[in-house]
Design an enzyme around this catalytic site. Structure first.
Site, PDB file in Angstrom:
ATOM      1  N   GLU A 104     -13.195 -44.098  -4.383  1.00 13.88           N
ATOM      2  CA  GLU A 104     -13.339 -43.521  -5.726  1.00 13.88           C
ATOM      3  C   GLU A 104     -11.987 -43.341  -6.393  1.00 13.88           C
ATOM      4  O   GLU A 104     -10.956 -43.202  -5.733  1.00 13.88           O
ATOM      5  CB  GLU A 104     -14.087 -42.181  -5.676  1.00 13.88           C
ATOM      6  CG  GLU A 104     -13.406 -41.099  -4.882  1.00 13.88           C
ATOM      7  CD  GLU A 104     -14.141 -39.766  -4.964  1.00 13.88           C
ATOM      8  OE1 GLU A 104     -14.621 -39.411  -6.073  1.00 13.88           O
ATOM      9  OE2 GLU A 104     -14.222 -39.076  -3.936  1.00 13.88           O
ATOM     10  N   ASP A 117     -17.113 -44.429  -8.579  1.00 15.78           N
ATOM     11  CA  ASP A 117     -17.445 -44.006  -7.217  1.00 15.78           C
ATOM     12  C   ASP A 117     -18.307 -45.086  -6.574  1.00 15.78           C
ATOM     13  O   ASP A 117     -19.405 -45.378  -7.049  1.00 15.78           O
ATOM     14  CB  ASP A 117     -18.199 -42.672  -7.273  1.00 15.78           C
ATOM     15  CG  ASP A 117     -18.319 -42.010  -5.911  1.00 15.78           C
ATOM     16  OD1 ASP A 117     -17.716 -42.510  -4.951  1.00 15.78           O
ATOM     17  OD2 ASP A 117     -19.020 -40.984  -5.813  1.00 15.78           O
TER      18      ASP A 117
END
Length: 367
Positions: free
Chosen positions: A109, A14
């Site tokens: 992500e 992420d």
């Protein structure tokens, strides 16, 4: 700890405050300052906020007016999605150096399955560390990562040591990790669900685990089984390089609030036309049409209708959207309208792919 189900080596990467970080990277004058990507006008909305801005409570989806009130020194910059996509592709190429099993969730992500990987490294923890270092070396941006036996735990773990950190939940640590987890940290448990769980005496994973499947089904419907399984470390969803969409949609925020359905018809026509274009590009059709209405006070309402046949044309979508618009009176003036199509003709394909998935072999992992 031994599990009676197979597990994999999954990394969830992420990017840290991705849009805002890209803007700070490209404009050094913004570094170290509170930055919001989006509109700063009374009708503007924050798309992303730098960590400096988050300290003042600035969050994505917050109105520009409220964000500016929380942080008077907040600097607004217009989003540059072409630039974000360019950087995202750079990052994706790094992922593919390690595995072809990469499932992007958005530009910033993705899940990676590194059970078997291209570099022959048995440690998912070290692979995650290498990937984060390469992202920094090639883009100048930081990323955080979560590493564990399935997608659910990896995603929860990636949020633990943000920004610019990572957390590994080893197989023998999974149960304790989940039992001690605040229920608000469970991926899939939103604000409303968390409040409902609080009223039922569920505050941690341990509290959730003590509830029977029947209890959870009765209070949370289809989600009950999901909660019952994940708190026990069970989440069989595999990393899918080509994700099949569950819905396709288009929406538009208006410069001025609309107070009458009559003024909305032309807007819905344009939205339906854009949705048709996206459906044709993806060669997708669906049966369930949903009208999304966001009012001037930011409350959200959806109205849906499922048709007996698949649709993809603008005219049929627009006809159903109009019907939904007039279904009941508006509660306030409207700032946003959207139309989406679900119950897609990809569901059959998704079911077939799920049936083809092979059960992974239980391994002794070096995480």
């Amino acid at each position: 700890m031994d599990f009676d189900f197979p597990f994999r080596k999954i990394i969830h990467v992420d990017m840290d405050a991705f849009y805002a970080s890209v803007e700070q990277l490209d404009n050094p004058e913004l570094k170290g300052k509170p930055v919001a990507v989006g509109g700063g006008s009374p009708r503007g909305v924050v798309s992303a906020a730098s960590y400096e801005a988050r300290k003042f409570g600035v969050r994505s989806a917050m109105s520009g007016y409220l964000a500016q009130r929380n942080c008077p020194d907040l600097i607004f910059v217009k989003p540059r999605f072409d630039r974000y996509k360019e950087v995202s592709k750079q990052i994706r190429r790094i992922f593919l150096e390690y595995t072809d099993l990469v499932e992007p969730l958005s530009l910033d992500e993705a899940y990676l399955d590194v059970t078997e990987n291209k570099v022959g490294n048995p440690s998912a923890t070290l692979i995650a560390k290498e990937i984060r270092q390469k992202i920094w070396d090639r883009t100048g941006l930081t990323a955080s990562a979560g590493i564990s036996i399935n997608k659910f735990i990896a995603k929860v773990a990636s949020d633990y040591n943000k920004p610019n950190g990572q957390k590994t939940v080893n197989p023998e640590e999974v149960i304790q990790f989940l039992e001690e987890l605040d229920i608000r940290k469970f991926y899939g448990v939103g604000k409303v669900t968390a409040e409902k769980m609080y009223k039922l005496g569920i505050f941690t994973g341990k509290d959730l685990k003590e509830k029977s499947l029947e209890f959870l089904d009765g209070h949370f419907g289809k989600s009950g089984k999901f909660y019952y399984n994940v708190v026990r470390g069970i989440h069989h969803s595999t990393v899918k390089p080509h994700r099949i969409p569950k819905s396709v949609g288009a929406e538009r925020t208006f410069f001025e609030n609309l107070s009458s359905e009559v003024f909305m018809l032309e807007k819905l026509d344009h939205i339906a036309q854009e949705l048709e274009r996206r459906l044709q590009k993806s060669k997708i059709a669906g049966k369930t049409v949903t009208l999304k209405i966001k009012y001037s006070d930011f409350t959200l309402q959806t109205r849906s209708k499922t048709l007996p046949y698949y649709v993809a044309s603008k005219d049929l979508i627009l006809e159903t959207a109009k019907e939904l618009l007039y279904q009941s009176a508006l509660e306030n003036s409207v700032r946003l309208l959207g139309i989406s199509l679900a119950n897609l003709n990809t569901e059959k394909k998704k079911k077939e792919e799920t049936q083809k998935e092979t059960v992974s072999v239980q391994l002794k992992f070096d995480f």
